[in-house]
Design a protein around this motif. Structure first.
Motif, mmCIF file in Angstrom:
data_model
loop_
_atom_site.group_PDB
_atom_site.id
_atom_site.type_symbol
_atom_site.label_atom_id
_atom_site.label_comp_id
_atom_site.label_asym_id
_atom_site.label_seq_id
_atom_site.Cartn_x
_atom_site.Cartn_y
_atom_site.Cartn_z
ATOM 1 N N GLN A 173 0.830 -1.187 0.000
ATOM 2 C CA GLN A 173 0.000 0.000 0.000
ATOM 3 C C GLN A 173 0.879 1.256 0.000
ATOM 4 O O GLN A 173 1.881 1.322 0.698
ATOM 5 N N GLY A 174 0.493 2.203 -0.819
ATOM 6 C CA GLY A 174 1.248 3.447 -0.887
ATOM 7 C C GLY A 174 2.551 3.307 -1.654
ATOM 8 O O GLY A 174 3.447 4.134 -1.527
ATOM 9 N N PHE A 175 2.659 2.258 -2.454
ATOM 10 C CA PHE A 175 3.899 2.032 -3.180
ATOM 11 C C PHE A 175 4.057 3.066 -4.284
ATOM 12 O O PHE A 175 3.141 3.304 -5.074
ATOM 13 N N ASP A 176 5.212 3.699 -4.320
ATOM 14 C CA ASP A 176 5.466 4.712 -5.330
ATOM 15 C C ASP A 176 6.679 4.287 -6.140
ATOM 16 O O ASP A 176 7.798 4.322 -5.631
ATOM 17 N N PRO A 177 6.464 3.898 -7.395
ATOM 18 C CA PRO A 177 7.593 3.355 -8.165
ATOM 19 C C PRO A 177 8.689 4.389 -8.405
ATOM 20 O O PRO A 177 9.858 4.025 -8.573
ATOM 21 N N VAL A 178 8.325 5.682 -8.407
ATOM 22 C CA VAL A 178 9.333 6.700 -8.688
ATOM 23 C C VAL A 178 10.259 6.876 -7.484
ATOM 24 O O VAL A 178 11.479 6.882 -7.599
#
Lengths: 225, 594
Positions: free
Chosen positions: B192-197
């Motif tokens: 959850q809340g994963f941000d690839p950048v």
């Protein structure tokens, strides 16, 4: 002594090297390579020297039990019609571990009841793990494992979902690749048919005898097994 | 099988129960054996087990998720331990229960270092927090993986169905490929809340931190800088996808951590979705060099639960032993050949070993239909009898060719100066360490512990055969090589007896107990079936809830657990020895990753 172990090792290699020439000389006049007999010898307990099989020029013969992707068997009747052995009972699809079999069942257009014949039959041969369960558990001997292991193609998306047409092969082909299995199954079938005929005959005889018994006041006879 | 009878015997309190009346309860669930232990008292109980009762070998640690989505149902995670005595005998099984939320169990690694990887696996797959574990990181998944995949309520992306057979196969029969439903890049779940950048890698920093921690104890007189080197994962000597992160001081290994989990096979998750029968061909793929032994362990585990109705006929038992021992020989041939490959001898020794293995595979192919993925065992027997001519072929091989060829390998390698100087005194494991680290098979016996399940806790019909449990005393790589030669000779002895005694001989006979149904029902309960596989103790822990599919299917994989001792073997040695040490454990990555 230092170096002795290395010499011993080299000696083993040397004997292997010499053996390959000795074998060739022993086989003078006969074909050690590119012949059935030669391949058979190279995989026997007496083999020495070179044991490599030059695929694809030479091929190892596969044993009868060898299994590769399944195929469907059809019988050809007296009029030349193809008759699928498959009744679309679905046991192969139910027992398939990677679940690579899909069966589309025929429905009677009027009664909506299933008809014992598949409309289509798909096997995704990329998923198939060649475990042989479908062939093992099929109650109608309709699906068997093939021996043809060369099926590389350029486009797996187009060619690797086999449909019923691609899967179907005549019973004669099966008899060719697995003669002992085929003969065993045929004798079993013949025995069963004979048993059934005998049972039917006994039943008919019992039915014929029944009215007579009833008239005479006798208890009904136990039906034949 | 003895355990099943002890539960029925009149209740006589076990030593453990009398000692810990408050903390230990005998298992009351039907079909279950062993003891339930209070979580807080686990360490105390385990200490008593190890130091006072002689249960010094912790064979298996695993977790089971008892999950129910019914309201008011009891939900908990159970951690299951199997203890054995290294002098032989049956299992002592203890379990602790912990709530699914914030599950915490004390770690047994200080007592039994062999629990290290297994506890990490349970943490990774079930989210059980092991308090006091020195290095609790994920082991098969990556650090950013969302959730605990073996929990029952964890559903993968494009989740199909809970159990097989899937409905769309039959009777609907709609054909499609899973990747058609699986557009590129969308077959993964993210935390959850994963941000690839803004994603920052967490795995490797953690790994290097652990390496540094391990290296702190190491001190050299000369002030040098240590470097971290990654061996693998795509290296010919790592036997597949396997990576070792090592910290080096010059050429000396200061710390080493194996990193695995590149295969992502989900063996156990798939195993719980499969029906009982379907798992059999999957076991082949665990360790593809010894598929018959894998079949054997699983068949034993399920037959244990099924009881007498799945007792195999005499001929089938003999066939099982013959196949298992042939597998052991072919596996050891491979292991010995490739050990030389790891030493840098390239392929000549391997080829001579492989040639013999091919002849054994010919037998497998003719009997089972496949050279490596045999799928030969069934519950209550074996799939088919020996075909014509194979009995003679096995006889020829066992009585004539194989003894000669094993001697040849011996002549070729054992006295070779290069082999000896590279392997003697390398990777030494003392008997105490070998037991503590739960090593099994040749690794354990090369350290001087005469522990062989075929003798220590006999299964099938092994008690009928005369053979020796071979032991070597030095515990180095050379002894682990020699023990494999010894074991092959013992296997030949067993084979000679089994072939001679085979009921029915070449003519054939009954190989299946009754019919071979496509779906078996296994009564509710649990069982642990273990065999002495070529690589060590191969165990299957299964839990049945009476339905058509196993509720829990766990493999105690010898390759995986033997790797726990790798760091111990390598620290203080040179970097070139790492490869040989790894080769001497004889791992197969399919079994490590599962």
């Amino acid at each position: 002594m230092y170096g002795l172990g290395i010499l011993k090792g080299m000696w083993v290699t040397l004997t292997h090297f010499i053996d390959s020439y000795v074998e060739d000389i022993k086989w003078l006049g006969r074909n050690r390579y590119f012949s059935k007999e030669g391949i058979q010898h190279r995989r026997s307990k007496d083999t020495k020297g070179i044991f490599t099989v030059q695929y694809p020029e030479e091929k190892l013969p596969v044993p009868e039990e060898f299994r590769f992707v399944p195929f469907l068997i059809y019988d050809v009747d007296a009029d030349g019609n193809k008759q699928d052995r498959c009744t679309s009972c679905g046991i192969c699809a139910k027992v398939c571990p990677p679940q690579c079999i899909w069966i589309v069942r025929t429905e009677d257009p009027v009664t909506k009841r299933p008809v014992p014949e598949p409309v289509d039959f798909f096997i995704d041969v990329d998923i198939c793990m060649n475990c042989g369960y479908c062939a093992e558990y099929c109650p109608f001997d309709a699906i068997k494992m093939d021996h043809d292991y060369e099926m590389a193609s350029f486009d797996r998306h187009a060619e690797h979902i086999f449909n019923k047409e691609k899967l179907s092969k005549p019973a004669g082909y099966y008899a060719g690749i697995r003669p002992t299995n085929f003969n065993r199954e045929e004798t079993l079938k013949a025995e069963e048919a004979a048993k059934k005929a005998a049972a039917a005959a006994a039943k008919a005889a019992a039915a014929a005898a029944k009215p007579a018994d009833a008239a005479a006041g006798n208890p009904p006879a136990t039906p034949a097994q | 099988m003895t355990e099943a009878t002890t539960t029925a015997a009149p209740v006589e309190k076990h030593e453990l129960e009398t000692r810990f009346p408050d903390a230990v309860k005998a298992e009351a669930r039907p079909g279950y054996t062993g003891f339930l232990v209070e979580t807080s008292k686990l360490t105390e109980v385990a200490t008593a087990l190890r130091d006072e009762m002689g249960y010094d070998y912790l064979s298996s640690v695993t977790a089971v998720d008892y999950y129910s989505d019914a309201p008011n149902a009891e939900n908990f995670i159970e951690v299951v331990y199997h203890f054995y005595k290294s002098t032989g005998g049956g299992a002592l099984e203890i379990k602790v229960q912990t709530p699914r939320e914030n599950s915490t169990v004390p770690s047994l690694t200080p007592l039994y270092p062999g629990a290290d990887f297994q506890e990490r696996e349970a943490y990774d797959l079930y989210g059980v927090n092991f308090e006091g574990h020195p290095d609790q990181r994920r082991i098969l998944m990556w650090e950013g993986f969302a959730g605990y995949p073996m929990r029952k309520d964890w559903k993968e992306a494009y989740f199909e169905e809970e159990v097989k057979p899937f409905k769309n196969r039959w009777p609907e029969g709609q054909v499609y490929r899973i990747e058609d439903r699986n557009p590129f890049n969308k077959n993964n779940k993210y935390p959850q809340g994963f941000d690839p950048v803004g994603f920052k890698e967490t795995d490797d920093p953690k790994l290097y931190e652990v390496l540094e921690r391990a290296a702190r104890e190491y001190s050299e007189d000369i002030d040098t800088e240590q470097v971290v080197v990654n061996l693998g994962p795509q290296h010919p000597s790592t036997h597949g996808v396997f990576r070792m992160a090592v910290r080096l001081d010059g050429e000396t290994i200061v710390a080493l951590k194996p990193v695995m989990g590149y295969l992502h096979r989900n063996h156990e998750k798939i195993g719980e979705r499969n029906t009982w029968t379907m798992n059999m061909p999957f076991t082949d793929r665990l360790d593809y060099l010894s598929s018959m032994s894998n079949n054997f362990g699983y068949a034993l585990a399920v037959e244990k639960l099924m009881g007498d109705k799945a007792a195999p006929p005499e001929r089938a038992e003999y066939l099982r032993v013959i196949m298992a021992e042939l597998t052991r020989i072919s596996n050891h041939l491979w292991a010995v050949g490739f050990l030389l490959n790891d030493l840098g001898a390239f392929f000549t020794p391997s080829l001579y070993a492989i040639q013999e293995r091919e002849l054994i595979l010919d037998i497998f192919e003719a009997t089972t239909g496949s050279r490596m993925m045999c799928n030969y065992f069934r519950f209550g027997g074996v799939a088919r009898d020996l075909p014509e001519g194979i009995y003679g072929k096995i006889k020829d091989l066992v009585f004539e060719r194989l003894p000669r060829k094993i001697d040849e390998l011996d002549i070729y390698l054992s006295e070779n100066e290069l082999v000896r100087s590279r392997s003697e005194g390398v990777g030494v494991i003392t008997p105490e360490e070998a037991i503590a680290f739960s090593t099994a098979g040749p690794v354990l016996r090369a350290s001087g512990v005469p522990y062989d399940i075929r003798r220590a806790d006999p299964y099938s019909i092994y008690d009928r055969f005369k053979f020796e449990v071979t032991v070597r005393q030095h515990g180095d790589v050379y002894d682990r090589y020699m023990i494999r030669l010894d074991e092959m000779r013992q296997s030949l002895d067993i084979l000679k007896q089994a072939i001679t005694d085979l009921p029915g001989g070449a003519a054939g006979g009954e190989v299946m107990n009754g019919k071979n149904p496509y779906q078996v029902r296994v009564p509710a309960g649990e069982s642990y079936g273990r065999v002495e596989g070529p690589k060590g103790e191969l165990g299957y822990y299964i839990v049945s809830n009476g339905k058509g599919n196993p509720a829990r299917y766990h493999v105690r994989a010898p390759s995986f657990i033997n790797l726990t001792v790798l760091e111990k073997m390598c620290v203080g040695q040179k970097v070139a020895d790492v490869v040989v040490n790894l080769g001497s454990i004889d791992i197969v990555l399919g079994e490590v990753d599962r």
